[in-house]
Design an enzyme around this catalytic site. Structure first.
Site, mmCIF file in Angstrom:
data_model
loop_
_atom_site.group_PDB
_atom_site.id
_atom_site.type_symbol
_atom_site.label_atom_id
_atom_site.label_comp_id
_atom_site.label_asym_id
_atom_site.label_seq_id
_atom_site.Cartn_x
_atom_site.Cartn_y
_atom_site.Cartn_z
ATOM 1 N N GLY A 10 7.732 16.622 26.635
ATOM 2 C CA GLY A 10 7.793 15.756 25.458
ATOM 3 C C GLY A 10 6.456 15.040 25.362
ATOM 4 O O GLY A 10 6.032 14.382 26.325
ATOM 5 N N ASN A 13 5.143 9.573 21.563
ATOM 6 C CA ASN A 13 4.495 8.300 21.910
ATOM 7 C C ASN A 13 4.670 7.932 23.378
ATOM 8 O O ASN A 13 3.731 7.446 24.026
ATOM 9 C CB ASN A 13 5.058 7.171 21.044
ATOM 10 N N GLY A 15 5.366 10.080 25.835
ATOM 11 C CA GLY A 15 4.643 11.105 26.611
ATOM 12 C C GLY A 15 3.152 10.817 26.658
ATOM 13 O O GLY A 15 2.517 10.899 27.718
ATOM 14 N N ASP A 34 5.175 20.337 25.021
ATOM 15 C CA ASP A 34 5.966 20.014 23.825
ATOM 16 C C ASP A 34 6.194 21.321 23.071
ATOM 17 O O ASP A 34 5.394 22.261 23.204
ATOM 18 C CB ASP A 34 5.213 19.017 22.931
ATOM 19 N N ASN A 121 17.207 9.477 25.224
ATOM 20 C CA ASN A 121 18.488 8.804 24.930
ATOM 21 C C ASN A 121 19.510 9.729 24.288
ATOM 22 O O ASN A 121 19.126 10.718 23.668
ATOM 23 C CB ASN A 121 18.218 7.626 23.974
ATOM 24 N N ARG A 152 12.336 -6.222 30.264
ATOM 25 C CA ARG A 152 12.527 -7.041 29.044
ATOM 26 C C ARG A 152 13.128 -8.399 29.412
ATOM 27 O O ARG A 152 12.668 -9.443 28.948
ATOM 28 C CB ARG A 152 13.444 -6.291 28.057
ATOM 29 N N HIS A 176 22.559 2.300 29.588
ATOM 30 C CA HIS A 176 21.442 1.826 28.749
ATOM 31 C C HIS A 176 21.915 1.795 27.299
ATOM 32 O O HIS A 176 21.584 2.649 26.495
ATOM 33 C CB HIS A 176 20.265 2.796 28.920
#
Ligand code: PYR
Length: 318
Positions: A10, A13, A15, A34, A121, A152, A176
């Site tokens: 992948g 962004n 990657g 990719d 995800n 975070r 998650h």
């Protein structure tokens, strides 16, 4: 000593950011993969051209064929689609399950001894799909989410207390998703647990509750701001921390999506979900089975059940 080979499956962004960070930290040579022709080649070449300026020793290449990831030591998987505003991570399950099956087969054929970190995800279920499809041992297939969610939480807490984020530790466990479990009792400023900081007047319970909720919504907050995709700097930094722990045998204690066996963490059956683990040269070397209060256990169980429902959906797609 031969340099390590790190494959990035992948080249979007996350990657691209992973590739840049690997060079800056000199963790190894990078193969970007990719299915989109030209993207991994272009990003790989662009970053390679930054290495003389940065004084970095790392080789970069780009490929559209899985044979390029042959004998990789680490594979970080970001392939699949990210969410857009209004979508939940769970909405991605249809397309990304199919992607994980082909990535898993590519890994099985080319680098079955790799340590694999999944970032795609909906995270916990994608790790499960990839582990099943690749057939790799569960201790070598993990998901990156807890490090990001904890980062975070740490950032928001550091802002609230006006202290260095370095001195804030946090544990966010569970899946998650919206049901993730930020554990205030196991989160500290230089070892002082958050409930004690409330007692000391550093913050109020109300503010702490707001920070916990902002942490749960952390990914959606970025999606809402970017409008064209999801977060990538913090997810990439978190994936790199996990890869580094493995490559340097650091024995770091990190929350990651790992295989929890029936009986562990009060679970009735095996499930991939976020728990604290030790990461070293053996991959996941140990689960850190912390004690949970009745309330924490209920929140963790609810989160694990949300992951179970998604696994059931993914099973129907395989
Ligand atoms: C997040 O930003 O939380 C992702 O899952 C990418």
């Amino acid at each position: 000593m031969a340099r390590k080979k790190i494959a990035l499956v992948g080249s979007g962004n996350i990657g691209g950011t992973l590739a840049h960070l690997i060079g800056l930290k000199e963790l190894g040579d990078v193969v970007m993969f990719d299915i989109a022709e030209g993207i991994p080649q272009g990003k790989g070449l662009d970053i390679a051209e930054s290495t003389p300026v940065e004084g970095v020793n790392a080789r970069y290449s780009g490929a559209n064929d899985y044979s390029a990831i042959k004998d990789s030591d680490v594979v970080i998987v970001t392939a699949g689609v990210p969410r857009k505003p209004g979508m939940s991570r769970d909405d991605l399950i249809g397309i990304n399950t199919k992607v994980m099956v082909s990535v898993g087969q590519g890994i099985k054929e080319n680098c079955p001894n790799a340590f694999v970190i999944v970032i795609t995800n909906p995270l916990d279920v994608m790790v499960w799909v990839l582990q099943q499809a690749s057939g790799l041992p569960a201790n070598k297939v993990v998901g990156m989410a807890g490090v990001l969610d904890s980062a975070r939480f740490r950032h928001f807490l550091a802002e609230e207390f006006n202290v260095s984020p370095e001195d804030v530790t946090a544990f966010v466990l569970g899946g998650h998703g919206d049901t993730m479990v930020p554990l205030t009792r196991y989160s500290t400023v230089a070892g002082i647990p958050l409930p004690d900081l409330v007692k000391m007047g550093w913050t109020t319970q109300e503010k702490l509750d707001q920070i916990v909720q902002r942490t749960r919504d952390g990914g959606a907050e970025i999606v809402g701001l970017l409008k064209t995709g999801s977060a990538f700097y913090a997810p990439a930094a978190s994936g790199i921390a996990m890869a580094e722990a493995y490559l340097k045998d650091k024995k770091r204690v990190m929350p990651v999506a790992a295989l929890v066996k029936a009986g562990q963490f009060g679970q009735k059956d095996d499930i991939y979900v976020g728990v604290p683990v030790v990461i070293g040269e053996g991959g996941v070397e140990r689960l850190v089975e912390i004690e949970l209060s009745a309330e924490e256990q209920a929140a963790f169980d609810k989160s694990a059940d949300a992951v179970r429902s998604l696994v059931a959906v993914a099973k129907g797609l395989l």
